[in-house]
Design a protein around this motif. Structure first.
Motif, PDB file in Angstrom:
ATOM      1  N   ASP A  57       0.814  -1.214   0.000  1.00  0.00           N
ATOM      2  CA  ASP A  57       0.000   0.000   0.000  1.00  0.00           C
ATOM      3  C   ASP A  57       0.848   1.265   0.000  1.00  0.00           C
ATOM      4  OD1 ASP A  57      -2.152  -1.657   0.079  1.00  0.00           O
ATOM      5  OD2 ASP A  57      -2.203  -1.674   2.301  1.00  0.00           O
ATOM      6  N   GLY A  58       1.957   1.249  -0.733  1.00  0.00           N
ATOM      7  CA  GLY A  58       2.746   2.473  -0.863  1.00  0.00           C
ATOM      8  C   GLY A  58       3.546   2.826   0.379  1.00  0.00           C
ATOM      9  N   ARG A  59       3.641   1.899   1.348  1.00  0.00           N
ATOM     10  CA  ARG A  59       4.465   2.126   2.532  1.00  0.00           C
ATOM     11  C   ARG A  59       5.353   0.915   2.778  1.00  0.00           C
ATOM     12  NH1 ARG A  59       2.996   5.875   6.293  1.00  0.00           N
ATOM     13  NH2 ARG A  59       3.563   4.567   8.053  1.00  0.00           N
ATOM     14  N   ALA A  60       6.458   1.150   3.459  1.00  0.00           N
ATOM     15  CA  ALA A  60       7.364   0.036   3.727  1.00  0.00           C
ATOM     16  C   ALA A  60       7.367  -0.269   5.207  1.00  0.00           C
ATOM     17  CB  ALA A  60       8.771   0.377   3.260  1.00  0.00           C
ATOM     18  N   GLU A  61       7.431  -1.543   5.522  1.00  0.00           N
ATOM     19  CA  GLU A  61       7.538  -1.965   6.913  1.00  0.00           C
ATOM     20  C   GLU A  61       8.974  -2.456   7.126  1.00  0.00           C
ATOM     21  OE1 GLU A  61       6.210  -1.618  10.332  1.00  0.00           O
ATOM     22  OE2 GLU A  61       4.769  -1.270   8.681  1.00  0.00           O
ATOM     23  N   THR A  62       9.708  -1.842   8.081  1.00  0.00           N
ATOM     24  CA  THR A  62      11.099  -2.248   8.325  1.00  0.00           C
ATOM     25  C   THR A  62      11.266  -2.555   9.803  1.00  0.00           C
ATOM     26  OG1 THR A  62      11.997  -0.124   8.997  1.00  0.00           O
ATOM     27  CG2 THR A  62      11.799  -0.490   6.622  1.00  0.00           C
TER      28      THR A  62
END
Lengths: 514, 343
Positions: free
Chosen positions: B246-251
């Motif tokens: 959804d256009g975001r990154a999880e780090t």
């Protein structure tokens, strides 16, 4: 520090490549002569000549002389360099010069001086002594330069790891000075193998004196050619080895900044014996030749002999040396330019070939050119042109190293900037490169002239009939035992040698302080 | 002044390709920087543009006219490109004035153009000196004046500040750029120093292994590198394992905004975070990260912390709590993401 960009070079333009082939061809000539003559004799003839007892005797003499002189020179040279550069020897700056002085006395002049002192110095033992005394500076100078340039940190580390002073010298110092020592020693070896004048005066039979006798007996002698082949087999490896070591030496130089001055080793109770030793060395190596020359000059004056032909000999020397120096420099320039600007295997080979052939004795080169003149271009025989060709073969490497330093003063980048500012290739060369290398070229011309004045062997064999030079006059008079008559010529030669020796000494000692 | 267009230029030396199809465009009046590690081909590209060497394939046009192509080569003296090499390369046998006058036509040498150009770089007092009497910075300024004097169409600078120490380097660079701006010159500056490139260029071309991997405004190249190489060459970059959706990154440091170009992607990716984007936050607002090492650096402290499988360095205030054994981190601002190739 910046990381140098990898060297990328375009090949040399055709005119430069062509100009570089002329000296390269000239240099191949002596090699061709020996091969062609040996081929003409046939395998059986070659074997007969090579396995004669006489050849073995010559081989034994030549090898013994070469190895003995090289070993003594190496020991004297290293000891002198270490004492002068690393100990608190009193008067070190004076010794630095004094120890290099024997170079100013050509070996045949030193031999004449010793032979005129006592007949006992003629013979193998005398030759070993005299040639060692006149050749050790060739080891001393590069080793002294290496010791000066060395980072004292290595020695400090070695001492801190528990090694004694002596162990440090053999474990940390000498290995670093090894390329300098090796190159110097091999240079001595090549010189001794090629030496003719001194050995003739000292009546020692080696290949060079034997070749000369064969040549005098018979102009175009197969014996002389085969003996030359054996001599080349001795000198070429020495010259090649020297070249390789010298290349290493250039790369193993330590970086500039942040070097501390060397700590000096106190000599303590060895001080006086060391001083006495150096005084004796200098007295023998420089004092005896100088003293004998002065003595014979005085004798000559009282009997008013010897001065009559001095003017003719000076004129003869200059009339050969000046055009010789110009031709050698002009031949060397394209070699140096092609190798340093453009590179490529052919240019590198052409640049190195002269160094290999530098191992050729002057005698062999002179024989080869005589043979070439007689069989191919008869008009050339007994002309100045032929002698100058011999000078070119023998002295190209000297001119190349003198020119290389000046060509490096004008890096190709300068020419590129000139091109970007609107000048064509020739205009860029003329307005930027040439003005920057000319002073160096002028200096190398002067140096070459003086070196050529000292040259004996090729001049003796090839000088046009009736032309005498300082060197040939010394040789012929001393060879006839007319010592007083030879002295003025010899004294003048030594005086003229002072300039190139001074330049060489300075250059050697500053090599690592760049 | 003129524009430069480099169109799929290739060059190799002894069978070793150095440039593999390079495209570059420099607009009129623009200062372009060629940034890349040593050996990437940037100096070769500059030398091809200046005409010192010939292209193997492709074409170089200056001011819209073809200057280099296979089989056709305008010699450097006809190109009107001022060249400033490393270390300046002033002619050692000429004075400063003589150097600057070298490229001028005979009629213009006494006309005041020399003094005018020297004044431009602030070296008018040095006219009668020889290059060896100048400092490194002065030599570079005179080298620039020499290149500018004949009013070239383009100035080519090949790592001109390399020989100077860091502090001098920044100030000489700033002066040179100011001079170039005053004269409105088109210029190409080759450098391996990202800071120098950012500070001087309107347009930044990043070179890697014989190719230009990205060209654009310095700010956008820094913020939105298009490849791992471009990110690394333009400055320090931390690559974190992440997942895009959804256009975001999880780090491992939590959620990160993505730059526009990376928003369309999805799945496993390397998330490129610039060190200044990692912020210390209050307890509960970010990811928990144990401190592995700490090092006092005067105006700040540098902490080495463990985040997921990564060890990363984080800047903290100089008086950071010596007793703390962990910090809380968050990513600020938008990051570039490079989707992992499958397999």
């Amino acid at each position: 520090m910046t990381i140098a960009a990898p060297v990328r070079r375009e090949p040399a333009p055709p005119w430069l490549a062509l100009a570089a082939t002329a000296p390269a061809l000239l240099i191949v000539l002596p090699l061709a002569y020996v091969l062609v003559r040996a081929w003409g004799v046939g395998a059986g003839g070659v074997a007969d000549e090579l396995f004669r007892p006489r050849t073995l005797e010559l081989l034994a003499n030549t090898l013994f002389l070469g190895v003995a002189v090289t070993a003594i020179s190496a020991v004297l040279g290293v000891a002198a360099a270490w004492c002068v550069e690393r100990t608190d020897l009193p008067g070190r700056s004076m010794w630095r010069i004094l120890l290099a002085l024997p170079l100013a006395v050509p070996a045949f002049v030193a031999s004449f001086a010793w032979a005129s002192l006592d007949v006992a110095f003629q013979g193998m033992a005398g030759a070993v002594l005299i040639l060692s005394l006149s050749h050790y500076p060739l080891v001393y100078l590069p080793v002294a330069a290496a010791l000066r340039g060395m980072d004292p940190a290595f020695e400090d580390v070695s001492r801190s790891l528990g090694r004694s002073g002596v162990a440090t010298f053999f474990g940390a110092v000498l290995p670093q000075a090894w390329p300098a020592l090796g190159a110097g020693a091999l240079l001595v070896l090549a010189h001794i193998f090629a030496e003719f004048g001194a050995l003739a005066l000292l009546r020692v039979q080696t290949f060079t004196t034997a070749i000369f006798s064969s040549y005098e007996l018979q102009f175009d002698s197969a014996s002389a050619a085969l003996q030359s082949a054996v001599l080349m087999a001795l000198t070429l490896p020495a010259a090649l080895g020297e070249m390789r070591l010298r290349r290493n030496m250039r790369f193993s130089r330590s970086g500039r900044g942040g070097r501390r001055t060397q700590r000096l080793q106190p000599l303590g109770r060895w001080r006086l014996p060391t001083l006495a030793g150096f005084s004796a060395l200098s007295a023998l190596a420089t004092g005896v030749p100088a003293g004998m020359l002065v003595y014979w000059l005085a004798v000559g004056r009282s009997t008013a002999r010897g001065l009559s032909d001095l003017g003719a000999a000076i004129a003869g020397s200059l009339s050969l040396a000046i055009p010789g120096a110009i031709v050698v420099t002009v031949l060397a320039l394209p070699l140096v330019l092609a190798a340093s600007r453009h590179g490529g295997a052919a240019a590198r080979l052409a640049d190195r070939l002269p160094y290999v052939v530098h191992g050729l004795p002057g005698l062999v080169v002179a024989l080869a050119l005589t043979w070439f003149a007689i069989h191919v271009v008869p008009g050339l025989y007994q002309t100045t042109a032929l002698l100058i060709a011999a000078y070119a073969v023998l002295f190209l490497p000297l001119a190349q190293s003198a020119l290389r330093a000046s060509v490096e003063l004008a890096p190709p980048r300068l020419e590129e900037v000139a091109r970007s500012l609107g000048r064509g290739p020739l205009a860029a060369f003329a307005t930027v490169t040439l003005p920057n290398i000319l002073p160096g070229v002028g200096a190398s011309l002067a140096l070459m002239t003086l070196e050529l004045v000292r040259e004996l062997t090729a001049t003796l064999l090839l000088a046009p009939t009736g032309v005498t030079t300082l060197a040939t006059e010394v040789w012929s008079r001393a060879n006839d035992g007319q010592y007083a008559a030879a002295a003025p010529y010899a004294a003048l030669l030594v005086a003229l040698s002072a300039a190139p020796v001074y330049v060489f000494t300075r250059k050697s000692l500053e090599l690592h302080d760049l | 002044m003129a524009s430069v267009t480099v169109d799929s230029v290739s060059k190799s030396y002894g069978g070793q390709p150095v440039l593999r199809g390079v495209d570059l465009a420099v607009r009129e009046g623009e200062i372009a920087a060629l940034l890349g590690p040593s050996g990437c081909g940037k100096t070769t590209l500059l030398r091809l543009i200046a005409g010192f060497e010939r292209v193997d394939a492709g074409e170089i046009a200056i001011g819209g006219e073809a200057a280099s192509r296979a089989g056709g080569h305008l010699p450097p003296e006809k190109r009107r490109i001022g060249y400033v090499p490393q270390e300046g390369a002033l002619f050692p046998h000429l004075t400063v004035a003589g150097n600057v006058a070298y490229g001028l036509p005979r009629s213009e040498r006494g006309s005041g153009r020399v003094a005018e150009t020297l004044a431009l770089v602030g070296c008018e007092a040095l006219a009668d000196r020889y290059p060896h009497q100048l400092s490194g910075g002065q030599q570079q300024r005179v080298a620039l004046a020499r290149a500018l004097a004949p009013r070239p169409r383009l100035i080519a600078l090949d790592e001109p500040f390399n020989g100077l120490d860091l502090e001098l380097r920044r100030s000489v660079c700033a002066e040179v750029v100011a001079t170039l701006r005053r004269t409105g010159a088109t210029a190409i500056l080759v450098t391996h120093d990202p800071e120098e490139a950012f500070a001087s260029a309107d347009s930044l071309a990043v070179m890697h292994a014989g190719r230009i991997v990205q060209q654009g405004a310095p700010r956008s190249v820094y913020r939105a590198p298009e490849s791992v190489e471009a990110a690394r060459i333009t400055g320090p970059a931390i690559l974190l394992d992440g997942t895009i959706s959804d256009g975001r990154a999880e780090t491992a440091i939590g959620a990160a905004e993505l730059i526009e170009a990376s928003r369309g992607a999805s799945g496993a990716a390397d998330i490129c975070v610039r060190p200044e984007q990692i912020a210390l936050v209050a307890h509960g607002l970010g990811a928990h990260a144990p401190i592995l090492e700490r090092s006092f650096r005067g105006d700040h402290s540098l902490l080495t912390v463990k985040v997921g499988n990564h060890r990363i360095a984080v800047r903290a205030p100089a008086d950071f709590d010596a007793g703390a054994d962990h910090v809380h981190l968050a990513v600020e601002g938008a990051c570039a993401a490079f989707v992992r190739q499958r397999g």
